[in-house]
Write a protein that holds these residues in place. Structure first.
Motif, mmCIF file in Angstrom:
data_model
loop_
_atom_site.group_PDB
_atom_site.id
_atom_site.type_symbol
_atom_site.label_atom_id
_atom_site.label_comp_id
_atom_site.label_asym_id
_atom_site.label_seq_id
_atom_site.Cartn_x
_atom_site.Cartn_y
_atom_site.Cartn_z
ATOM 1 N N HIS A 5 0.836 -1.200 0.000
ATOM 2 C CA HIS A 5 0.000 0.000 0.000
ATOM 3 C C HIS A 5 0.871 1.250 0.000
ATOM 4 O O HIS A 5 1.927 1.285 0.641
ATOM 5 C CB HIS A 5 -0.910 0.018 1.231
ATOM 6 C CG HIS A 5 -1.779 -1.191 1.362
ATOM 7 N ND1 HIS A 5 -2.802 -1.468 0.492
ATOM 8 C CD2 HIS A 5 -1.779 -2.211 2.266
ATOM 9 C CE1 HIS A 5 -3.410 -2.593 0.848
ATOM 10 N NE2 HIS A 5 -2.793 -3.066 1.920
ATOM 11 N N THR A 49 -7.771 5.741 -1.747
ATOM 12 C CA THR A 49 -8.929 4.844 -1.646
ATOM 13 C C THR A 49 -9.496 4.775 -0.228
ATOM 14 O O THR A 49 -10.676 4.469 -0.050
ATOM 15 C CB THR A 49 -8.547 3.418 -2.067
ATOM 16 O OG1 THR A 49 -7.487 2.939 -1.218
ATOM 17 C CG2 THR A 49 -8.089 3.398 -3.523
ATOM 18 N N ASP A 50 -8.641 5.028 0.776
ATOM 19 C CA ASP A 50 -9.054 4.886 2.174
ATOM 20 C C ASP A 50 -8.468 6.020 3.005
ATOM 21 O O ASP A 50 -7.337 6.465 2.760
ATOM 22 C CB ASP A 50 -8.574 3.550 2.749
ATOM 23 C CG ASP A 50 -9.202 2.349 2.065
ATOM 24 O OD1 ASP A 50 -10.125 1.758 2.652
ATOM 25 O OD2 ASP A 50 -8.782 2.014 0.933
ATOM 26 N N ARG A 74 -13.262 5.315 1.463
ATOM 27 C CA ARG A 74 -13.725 4.722 2.711
ATOM 28 C C ARG A 74 -13.062 5.399 3.904
ATOM 29 O O ARG A 74 -11.847 5.640 3.903
ATOM 30 C CB ARG A 74 -13.408 3.225 2.738
ATOM 31 C CG ARG A 74 -14.166 2.415 1.698
ATOM 32 C CD ARG A 74 -13.747 0.964 1.688
ATOM 33 N NE ARG A 74 -12.328 0.824 1.319
ATOM 34 C CZ ARG A 74 -11.765 -0.337 0.992
ATOM 35 N NH1 ARG A 74 -12.484 -1.443 1.003
ATOM 36 N NH2 ARG A 74 -10.487 -0.394 0.657
ATOM 37 N N ARG A 92 -16.248 2.042 10.411
ATOM 38 C CA ARG A 92 -16.297 2.761 9.144
ATOM 39 C C ARG A 92 -17.221 3.973 9.278
ATOM 40 O O ARG A 92 -18.292 3.883 9.874
ATOM 41 C CB ARG A 92 -16.826 1.849 8.034
ATOM 42 C CG ARG A 92 -15.919 0.684 7.667
ATOM 43 C CD ARG A 92 -14.856 1.082 6.653
ATOM 44 N NE ARG A 92 -13.923 -0.019 6.418
ATOM 45 C CZ ARG A 92 -14.050 -0.910 5.436
ATOM 46 N NH1 ARG A 92 -15.074 -0.840 4.603
ATOM 47 N NH2 ARG A 92 -13.156 -1.864 5.280
ATOM 48 N N GLU A 376 -7.969 -3.449 5.161
ATOM 49 C CA GLU A 376 -7.819 -3.967 3.799
ATOM 50 C C GLU A 376 -9.125 -4.523 3.238
ATOM 51 O O GLU A 376 -9.267 -4.658 2.019
ATOM 52 C CB GLU A 376 -6.752 -5.058 3.776
ATOM 53 C CG GLU A 376 -5.349 -4.543 4.022
ATOM 54 C CD GLU A 376 -4.308 -5.640 3.929
ATOM 55 O OE1 GLU A 376 -3.176 -5.349 3.512
ATOM 56 O OE2 GLU A 376 -4.631 -6.799 4.267
ATOM 57 N N GLY A 377 -10.060 -4.866 4.097
ATOM 58 C CA GLY A 377 -11.292 -5.490 3.639
ATOM 59 C C GLY A 377 -12.184 -4.536 2.863
ATOM 60 O O GLY A 377 -12.246 -3.338 3.145
ATOM 61 N N GLN A 378 -12.883 -5.084 1.886
ATOM 62 C CA GLN A 378 -13.817 -4.267 1.120
ATOM 63 C C GLN A 378 -14.936 -3.750 2.007
ATOM 64 O O GLN A 378 -15.413 -2.627 1.844
ATOM 65 C CB GLN A 378 -14.400 -5.092 -0.031
ATOM 66 C CG GLN A 378 -15.370 -4.329 -0.931
ATOM 67 C CD GLN A 378 -14.694 -3.191 -1.685
ATOM 68 O OE1 GLN A 378 -13.494 -3.278 -2.000
ATOM 69 N NE2 GLN A 378 -15.441 -2.125 -1.971
ATOM 70 N N HIS A 379 -15.351 -4.574 2.950
ATOM 71 C CA HIS A 379 -16.407 -4.194 3.886
ATOM 72 C C HIS A 379 -15.914 -4.425 5.313
ATOM 73 O O HIS A 379 -15.155 -5.365 5.566
ATOM 74 C CB HIS A 379 -17.684 -4.999 3.640
ATOM 75 C CG HIS A 379 -18.226 -4.858 2.256
ATOM 76 N ND1 HIS A 379 -18.823 -3.700 1.803
ATOM 77 C CD2 HIS A 379 -18.244 -5.726 1.206
ATOM 78 C CE1 HIS A 379 -19.198 -3.860 0.541
ATOM 79 N NE2 HIS A 379 -18.848 -5.080 0.155
ATOM 80 N N SER A 380 -16.355 -3.592 6.229
ATOM 81 C CA SER A 380 -16.035 -3.795 7.637
ATOM 82 C C SER A 380 -16.859 -4.962 8.172
ATOM 83 O O SER A 380 -17.862 -5.366 7.562
ATOM 84 C CB SER A 380 -16.351 -2.527 8.426
ATOM 85 O OG SER A 380 -17.768 -2.356 8.543
ATOM 86 N N GLU A 383 -20.431 -3.828 8.416
ATOM 87 C CA GLU A 383 -21.074 -3.710 7.108
ATOM 88 C C GLU A 383 -21.432 -5.089 6.544
ATOM 89 O O GLU A 383 -22.507 -5.278 5.971
ATOM 90 C CB GLU A 383 -20.151 -2.963 6.139
ATOM 91 C CG GLU A 383 -20.014 -1.477 6.451
ATOM 92 C CD GLU A 383 -18.951 -0.822 5.602
ATOM 93 O OE1 GLU A 383 -19.094 0.381 5.300
ATOM 94 O OE2 GLU A 383 -17.963 -1.498 5.242
#
Length: 393
Positions: A5, A49-50, A74, A92, A376-380, A383
């Motif tokens: 990253h 991205t984050d 995010r 999040r 790193e996850g797309q969703h928490s 979520e």
């Protein structure tokens, strides 16, 4: 960075710069109203991205969150743990009053059944002295802010020198040693006595939980509101214990405030003010606990103690906290539903807490290891749970 990253940090003061060595820095030296445009350009230029931050209510964080949302970035928000001492919060988009956690008691019962046992905590020891040294070093670096970051304004309502002088005065006097003995004896008398007693847990006067997430301007207003209701509506033989926050700076003379209200309201002999003492022991025999929105409310619920919140924290749920008005609480307090509390706690540990800490090496290493999968996850975790178990309240 070691995981592939690219990391960019935005510095707002010299302390930020010193404590973020080895990273790509972007110093913001403009006025606050210029921050959104600065961030928009920065995020687009580097394809961010984050976004990661500690707390979501500081003046520089609020516009940053909104900019990120507009650009589809995010937000990951760290905060002190809802459950302590071996947990920190990671959610999040927001924490506390901005948390995505549902406010439906039935949802937690279903969620806990789906999640299984709560994760265990690895324990560690945090020394206050280490935390204090880093705090002092950070603020000493700030002496260069007028030159390096001339428009920076600290979010805290109290300056560091005044804060430190308050701590020194409060914690290094013989008077505090006597208070510890007196407070411990008072707790023992209350716990072994026959008269019911209620506990009002004070919070830090300048905490964002009070400033931004409550209807009160300060803790004096909380005290006066509580005492006036207690005097008018509590049983005549009931006692009220006001316990100060363990990290209070000692800048407010609560004793004088309480003496004045005690005389005005005819409460002589019914009020007890504690500077110190073990809250867990105090709550074991308490008839009820009052808080604005402190995590001490969760401690009370864990003890099965009837609890009233004077604002709207994440745990203010029917079946957990008393949902009626303050005036009714004194005579109508009911204990929390034990099954619901365990379900709520289990869900928190799975979805909003990570094992770790901010103020010692072991705690930090744990927090990093446990935060990486969520970052790193797309969703928490929350979520993901909400996607398969929607909140239908």
């Amino acid at each position: 960075m070691a995981r592939g990253h690219r990391v960019h940090v935005v510095d707002f003061n010299v302390g930020d710069r010193i404590y973020r060595r080895g990273l790509t820095h972007h110093g913001f030296r403009g006025a606050l109203e210029q921050l959104p445009a600065f961030l928009e350009a920065l995020y687009q230029r580097h394809a961010i991205t984050d976004q990661v931050m500690f707390g979501d209510r500081r003046p520089v964080h609020r516009p940053a969150i909104e900019v990120a949302k507009r650009q589809g970035i995010r937000n990951h928000v760290f905060e002190e743990g809802y459950l302590r001492p071996f947990w920190v919060t990671l959610e999040r988009e927001g924490v506390n009053g901005h948390s995505l956690l549902p406010r439906n008691p039935d949802w937690y019962l279903q969620a806990a059944a789906q999640l299984g046992p709560p994760p265990p905590a690895k324990r560690f020891r945090t020394r206050f002295q280490v935390r204090a040294v880093h705090d002092v070093a950070y603020h000493l670096a700030g002496l260069a802010n007028p030159v390096a970051f001339p428009r920076y304004r600290n979010h805290a309502p109290i300056t560091a020198p005044r804060e430190y002088s308050g701590y020194i005065k409060r914690f290094t006097t013989l008077r505090m040693t006597r208070r510890r003995r007196q407070d411990s004896a008072c707790i023992q008398r209350l716990a072994s006595g026959k008269a019911p007693y209620f506990v009002l847990a004070l919070q830090l006067n300048g905490d964002a939980q009070i400033r931004d997430h409550s209807p009160f301007k300060d803790m004096r207003q909380v005290i006066e509101t509580t005492l006036r209701s207690f005097a008018a509506h509590a049983p005549e033989h009931a006692q009220l214990v006001i316990k100060n926050h363990p990290l209070d700076m000692g800048l407010i003379d609560y004793t004088t405030t309480l003496r004045a209200l005690e005389a005005e309201l005819g409460l002589a002999g019914r009020l007890h003010y504690l500077e110190t003492g073990d809250l867990n022991i105090l709550l074991e025999s308490a008839a009820g606990m009052l808080t604005v929105n402190s995590t001490s409310g969760l401690v009370a619920l864990e003890h099965g103690c009837p609890t009233l919140t004077l604002s709207d924290p994440i745990y203010a749920l029917p079946g957990l906290t008393f949902c009626g008005p303050l005036d009714v609480f004194w005579g109508g307090a009911t204990p929390p539903d034990a099954e619901l509390f365990q379900a709520f706690r289990t869900t928190l540990l799975h979805c909003a807490q990570i094992n770790g800490g901010f103020y010692c090496r072991t705690g930090i290493e744990l927090a990093i290891a446990n935060a990486v999968p969520q970052l790193e996850g797309q969703h928490s975790p929350l979520e993901a749970l909400l996607s398969c178990l929607p909140n239908v309240a």
